[in-house]
Design an enzyme around this catalytic site. Structure first.
Site, PDB file in Angstrom:
ATOM      1  N   GLN A   7     -10.004  -3.282  -3.379  1.00 33.87           N
ATOM      2  CA  GLN A   7     -10.845  -2.489  -3.016  1.00 33.87           C
ATOM      3  C   GLN A   7     -12.537  -2.608  -3.914  1.00 33.87           C
ATOM      4  O   GLN A   7     -13.620  -3.032  -3.602  1.00 33.87           O
ATOM      5  CB  GLN A   7     -11.282  -0.546  -2.735  1.00 33.87           C
ATOM      6  N   HIS A  43      -7.102   0.944  -6.670  1.00 34.44           N
ATOM      7  CA  HIS A  43      -6.960   0.252  -5.875  1.00 34.44           C
ATOM      8  C   HIS A  43      -8.288  -0.671  -6.028  1.00 34.44           C
ATOM      9  O   HIS A  43      -9.007  -0.529  -5.522  1.00 34.44           O
ATOM     10  CB  HIS A  43      -8.019   1.891  -4.435  1.00 34.44           C
ATOM     11  N   CYS A  79     -16.104   3.584   0.448  1.00 36.38           N
ATOM     12  CA  CYS A  79     -14.956   2.114   0.391  1.00 36.38           C
ATOM     13  C   CYS A  79     -14.514   2.821   2.074  1.00 36.38           C
ATOM     14  O   CYS A  79     -13.858   2.054   2.677  1.00 36.38           O
ATOM     15  CB  CYS A  79     -13.760   2.749  -0.272  1.00 36.38           C
ATOM     16  N   ASP A 126     -16.487   9.138  -2.398  1.00 40.26           N
ATOM     17  CA  ASP A 126     -15.277   8.744  -1.561  1.00 40.26           C
ATOM     18  C   ASP A 126     -15.226  10.390  -1.089  1.00 40.26           C
ATOM     19  O   ASP A 126     -15.887  11.194  -1.161  1.00 40.26           O
ATOM     20  CB  ASP A 126     -14.061   8.724  -2.659  1.00 40.26           C
ATOM     21  N   ARG A 150       1.023  -1.633  -0.190  1.00 43.49           N
ATOM     22  CA  ARG A 150      -0.096   0.416   0.386  1.00 43.49           C
ATOM     23  C   ARG A 150       0.615   1.445  -0.079  1.00 43.49           C
ATOM     24  O   ARG A 150       1.471   1.392   0.598  1.00 43.49           O
ATOM     25  CB  ARG A 150      -0.919  -0.153   0.943  1.00 43.49           C
ATOM     26  N   ARG A 157     -13.981  -6.733   2.016  1.00 34.28           N
ATOM     27  CA  ARG A 157     -12.359  -6.475   1.952  1.00 34.28           C
ATOM     28  C   ARG A 157     -11.531  -7.585   2.643  1.00 34.28           C
ATOM     29  O   ARG A 157     -10.654  -8.174   1.226  1.00 34.28           O
ATOM     30  CB  ARG A 157     -12.022  -5.315   2.835  1.00 34.28           C
TER      31      ARG A 157
END
Length: 348
Positions: A147, A144, A282, A241, A117, A310
């Site tokens: 996700q 991402h 998310c 988001d 990450r 996730r």
């Protein structure tokens, strides 16, 4: 000159693949991962997960903080019988005292898979270039993908009656984030209608649009880019988001003043989207900014199903990327090594 390897991890494994972006995978391959997610989630519900990561180690590199990414990957490795190691910039020399190349090669000798990450895509791509084990993009500046696997699975779990994934209209309201891009690519690959609603200043760049439109030409999907919030009408799924992220702190005030209040997902906006539309995010969510707490806690919200998935996604990715090289020794081999080592230890 490269010397022969003495590694116990069998360098140059056959079938080596990385998971850096969903664009690297066909629609059928992504569908297979989603199917595996479903089976593993069912097995977890029955407390009967096969130990498909037994004896294996996941190296987790974090340049950015995380709740869901860290906990989901670590839990996934443990539930499947393996182990995960957390590696922050304080723990390793990534890109400072040690090059990406050397980091990738060293971790490949000690771990069976790497998740990173990172701040920049070049970092995770560089690791993948030199690693001899699978590398997963846990988030970078423009993508991402883990996700989005959770998001796709959540969509499947909450499909409107008589609809398939390809029938969905997914509307992303807000900034052109890494979630926005990854969702745009995945939705258009599956033939969905994908709408991005945001102020002109913060619209998706041409590079993203080209990728999505190429997907649409193959899948029959549709891409809509607009600053008209009324275009949310007809959406099956509304996604929000954050309006700003790491590295954008200097733009915080201009971003908030540009997006708020018009692009905040409220209960009224969800009503405008449609009577059966659902809300996804998310997380973490800045309630009262990109969305209201009322929406987050409403019957339309599936954000905590999405968060749980996730873990579902990470379990599937660990298995999918390592299963072809997964092997357990037979009892004779175990006994032979145990006897040999035991006999030696008895002499000490």
């Amino acid at each position: 000159m490269k010397l022969p390897s003495s590694s116990a991890t069998n360098l140059n494994k056959p079938n080596l693949r990385h998971f850096l972006k969903t664009q690297d995978y066909t629609k059928q391959e992504l569908t297979d991962i989603l199917a595996l997610m479903g089976m593993l989630k069912d097995a977890r519900r029955d407390n009967a997960l096969p130990q498909l990561f037994a004896g294996k180690t996941l190296a987790m590199i974090f340049e950015q903080p995380s709740t869901r990414t860290r906990v989901s990957f670590e839990a996934a490795a443990t539930l499947l019988g393996g182990h995960a190691q957390f590696l922050s910039p304080k723990d390793i020399h990534l890109g400072a005292k040690e090059s990406l190349e050397d980091t990738g090669r060293v971790l490949s000798r000690m771990a069976d898979i790497i998740m990173a990450r990172v701040d920049h895509h070049d970092t995770v791509a560089g690791l993948a270039e030199h690693a001899t084990v699978p590398v997963i993009n846990g988030l970078c500046d423009w993508l991402h993908p883990t996700q989005i696997m959770a998001d796709l699975f959540t969509m499947l779990e909450h499909l409107p009656s008589n609809k398939q994934l390809s029938d969905l209209t997914v509307t992303f309201v807000g900034d052109a984030t890494n979630v926005c891009s990854s969702l745009m690519f995945a939705c258009t690959k599956f033939g969905m209608t994908y709408k991005h609603i945001c102020p002109e200043r913060f619209k998706a760049p041409a590079k993203w649009v080209d990728i999505a439109e190429t997907n649409c030409a193959v899948s029959g999907g549709k891409l809509v880019l607009t600053d008209d919030i009324n275009q949310v009408a007809g959406s099956d799924i509304v996604v929000a988001d954050s309006f700003y992220w790491f590295g954008q702190e200097e733009e915080k005030e201009i971003r908030l003043s540009t997006f708020i209040p018009e692009y905040v997902v409220t209960q009224e906006l969800m009503e405008k989207a449609g009577p059966e539309s659902i809300f996804m995010h998310c997380l973490p969510a800045n309630d009262q900014r990109e969305c209201t707490r009322e929406v987050m806690e409403s019957d339309r919200s599936v954000i905590f199903d999405e968060a749980e998935n996730r873990l579902t996604a990470q379990m599937a990715l660990l298995v999918y990327l390592t299963h072809k090289n997964f092997s357990q020794p037979d009892e004779a081999t175990r006994a032979r090594h145990q006897e040999k080592i035991g006999d030696f230890l008895a002499t000490l």
